[in-house]
Design a protein around this motif. Structure first.
Motif, PDB file in Angstrom:
ATOM      1  N   PRO A 407       0.838  -1.209   0.000  1.00 59.21           N
ATOM      2  CA  PRO A 407       0.000   0.000   0.000  1.00 59.21           C
ATOM      3  C   PRO A 407       0.869   1.254   0.000  1.00 59.21           C
ATOM      4  O   PRO A 407       1.900   1.296   0.661  1.00 59.21           O
ATOM      5  N   ARG A 428      -3.995  -1.566   6.830  1.00 60.23           N
ATOM      6  CA  ARG A 428      -3.070  -1.377   5.720  1.00 60.23           C
ATOM      7  C   ARG A 428      -1.642  -1.162   6.220  1.00 60.23           C
ATOM      8  O   ARG A 428      -0.679  -1.292   5.448  1.00 60.23           O
ATOM      9  N   GLY A 437       1.680  -0.724  -5.942  1.00 58.27           N
ATOM     10  CA  GLY A 437       0.797  -1.660  -5.259  1.00 58.27           C
ATOM     11  C   GLY A 437      -0.419  -2.026  -6.074  1.00 58.27           C
ATOM     12  O   GLY A 437      -0.647  -1.527  -7.180  1.00 58.27           O
ATOM     13  N   LYS A 455      -9.614   2.956  -2.320  1.00 56.89           N
ATOM     14  CA  LYS A 455      -8.291   2.370  -2.461  1.00 56.89           C
ATOM     15  C   LYS A 455      -8.007   1.391  -1.332  1.00 56.89           C
ATOM     16  O   LYS A 455      -7.278   0.411  -1.516  1.00 56.89           O
ATOM     17  N   ASP A 459      -6.233  -2.243  -1.113  1.00 56.07           N
ATOM     18  CA  ASP A 459      -5.095  -2.447  -0.214  1.00 56.07           C
ATOM     19  C   ASP A 459      -5.345  -3.608   0.741  1.00 56.07           C
ATOM     20  O   ASP A 459      -4.440  -4.406   1.014  1.00 56.07           O
ATOM     21  N   TYR A 462      -4.758  -6.815  -0.962  1.00 50.48           N
ATOM     22  CA  TYR A 462      -3.336  -7.150  -1.036  1.00 50.48           C
ATOM     23  C   TYR A 462      -2.811  -7.629   0.310  1.00 50.48           C
ATOM     24  O   TYR A 462      -2.100  -8.640   0.384  1.00 50.48           O
TER      25      TYR A 462
END
Length: 489
Positions: A407, A428, A437, A455, A459, A462
């Motif tokens: 992130p 995050r 990212g 976003k 994040d 991920y």
């Protein structure tokens, strides 16, 4: 005794077997997105290898002894050729399930992907001379391969867009928990690989989806799913207590119908995590791997990636530094340092090439960058567009303050406000921030709290699913962001 002649009976049996084989193939392709992407990649690999074989045959048609000499290793040579071009196309995002681009945009991506693959071929031929086949073969293979792949991809994606290969999905529930599915499927590109049959109300949940998509069934769920060729049932009632028939769902799953919780379905299909999920779902779902082996492999990947990028971009970094000095004059700083929030909330000093005026925040108030921000210099506008301003952060990566993939780090002034307004925002910071990212690939530049919230959905995906393979995929697809300038301000 059968009343049909033997030949007719055998023909019918063969026809039935062929039909069953086609049905099995369709069911296979209708399952998960990764399956038809695998078929697409394998088919294009075979076509590229075939193209090189044809080019070799035509080149040495009148020299059979030379053709015989090269043909012994042609399988390896054609495989190297195909894989290099496929890496180039992958770097431009052409093996993503949802490419939001026009036909001309996809064609441009394929052409640039072939160019990247050609450059990679030169590197491979230099490193492994045994794979070299000569310019008189590689050139025609590239010229022949591009229209061949474009034509095949158009045909294949038209098949995927048709109902024949779409996965038939039904949502069990029509209340608040089902509305994120409806919102996500409102984008036509999200419906490329699945056909939503509708929503089945359950219990006393209010109907929060369009009425014309609400289904009413009067037979057991398992029988209805078989009759309607359902590939997946998404379970999303508002209240599950006493309303879900686990026996019916187990029978569906036992007979090959996938049963998926709504949060997991959205995560898998969209590449994001809905912020409305409960903390218990995050606790008991898979992911969030933070083993010593994962940390070691990620650190090794960070160092290797930073060194490779530094070796390739240091001339550009010198040119950027010179351009900033010429525009701003002597005495003005070339680099810009700013406090950012890193892993576990620790702050560090992020380094960038200066792209704004030195008095951009003379009143001491932190501000989001905006479109056509008048604080950005002429050189700064260019280096922001092509992301050259981020290159000094390679030092942060080598020092261990940042990772190459993760992130993007935010300023403490923004983090303090967002922690109290956006659910799970602090998660995050459970990994190191990154130079690039997943959110940078899937969402444009953010300049508001709403953008920060969107976003965060990527994040979190991920943070929950990061792996070495995922990092490598993001690394090569970052080339797409740089070349097409998406997300820069």
């Amino acid at each position: 005794m059968s009343v049909f002649p033997c030949g007719l009976r055998n023909d019918r049996c063969a026809s039935q077997r062929d039909t069953e084989g086609v049905d099995r193939m369709l069911r296979f392709l209708r399952q998960q997105i990764s399956r038809w992407l695998l078929v697409l990649a394998a088919s294009e690999c075979c076509l590229l290898m075939l193209g090189m074989h044809v080019s070799m045959y035509l080149r040495y048609f009148y020299e059979p002894e030379v053709y015989a000499l090269f043909s012994h290793g042609m399988l390896l040579r054609s495989a190297v050729f195909a894989l290099c071009l496929m890496v180039g196309m992958a770097a431009l995002g052409l093996y993503q399930p949802h490419v939001r681009e026009s036909a001309s945009g996809v064609l441009l991506r394929q052409a640039v992907g072939f160019a990247i693959g050609g450059i990679l071929l030169v590197v491979v031929y230099y490193a492994v001379p045994q794979t070299y086949v000569g310019r008189s073969v590689v050139g025609p293979s590239l010229l022949f391969g591009l229209p061949l792949i474009c034509t095949f991809r158009v045909w294949f994606l038209s098949m995927i867009d048709g109902d024949m290969l779409r996965r038939r999905v039904v949502v069990l529930g029509a209340g608040q928990c089902a509305t994120p599915v409806h919102r996500w499927l409102s984008d036509p590109s999200s419906r490329r690989t699945l056909n939503l049959i509708g929503y089945i109300p359950i219990g006393n949940d209010p109907v929060c989806v369009p009425r014309n998509q609400v289904l009413s069934i009067d037979i057991p769920l398992f029988q209805w799913a078989l009759q309607n060729d359902i590939a997946e049932i998404v379970v999303g009632p508002d209240d599950r207590r006493g309303v879900l028939s686990m026996t019916q769902l187990l029978e569906c799953k036992h007979n090959g119908i996938e049963v998926t919780e709504v949060g997991r379905f959205l995560e898998r299909e969209s590449g994001l995590i809905n912020l409305a999920v409960s903390p218990s779902w995050l606790v008991f779902s898979e992911g969030f791997h933070a083993t010593l082996l994962r940390k070691a492999t990620k650190r090794a990947f960070d160092i290797a990636s930073a060194m490779v990028v530094l070796a390739l971009t240091w001339p550009f970094m010198l040119l950027v530094a010179l351009a900033i000095r010429l525009e701003s004059g002597p005495g003005q700083p070339i680099l810009y340092r700013q406090r950012r929030v890193g892993e576990h909330g620790r702050t560090f000093s992020l380094i960038k090439f200066r792209s704004m005026r030195t008095d951009a925040e003379r009143d001491g108030i932190a501000r989001w960058a905006s479109t056509n921000d008048d604080r950005v210099t002429r050189v700064g506008r260019f280096i922001r567009k092509v992301r050259l301003d981020e290159l000094p952060q390679l030092w942060n990566v080598l020092c261990g303050e940042m990772s190459f993939i993760g992130p993007r780090p935010e300023r403490p002034e923004f983090v303090d406000g967002l922690n109290g307004k956006i659910s799970y925002y602090s998660l995050r910071h459970s990994v190191k921030p990154g130079l690039t990212g997943w959110a940078q690939l899937r969402y444009p530049y953010g300049s508001s709290e709403e953008d920060a919230s969107m976003k965060l959905t990527y994040d979190l995906f991920y943070v929950k699913n990061h792996s070495l393979r995922f990092d490598m995929m993001i690394f090569i697809q970052t080339i797409e962001v740089v070349l097409f300038g998406r997300g820069a301000r």
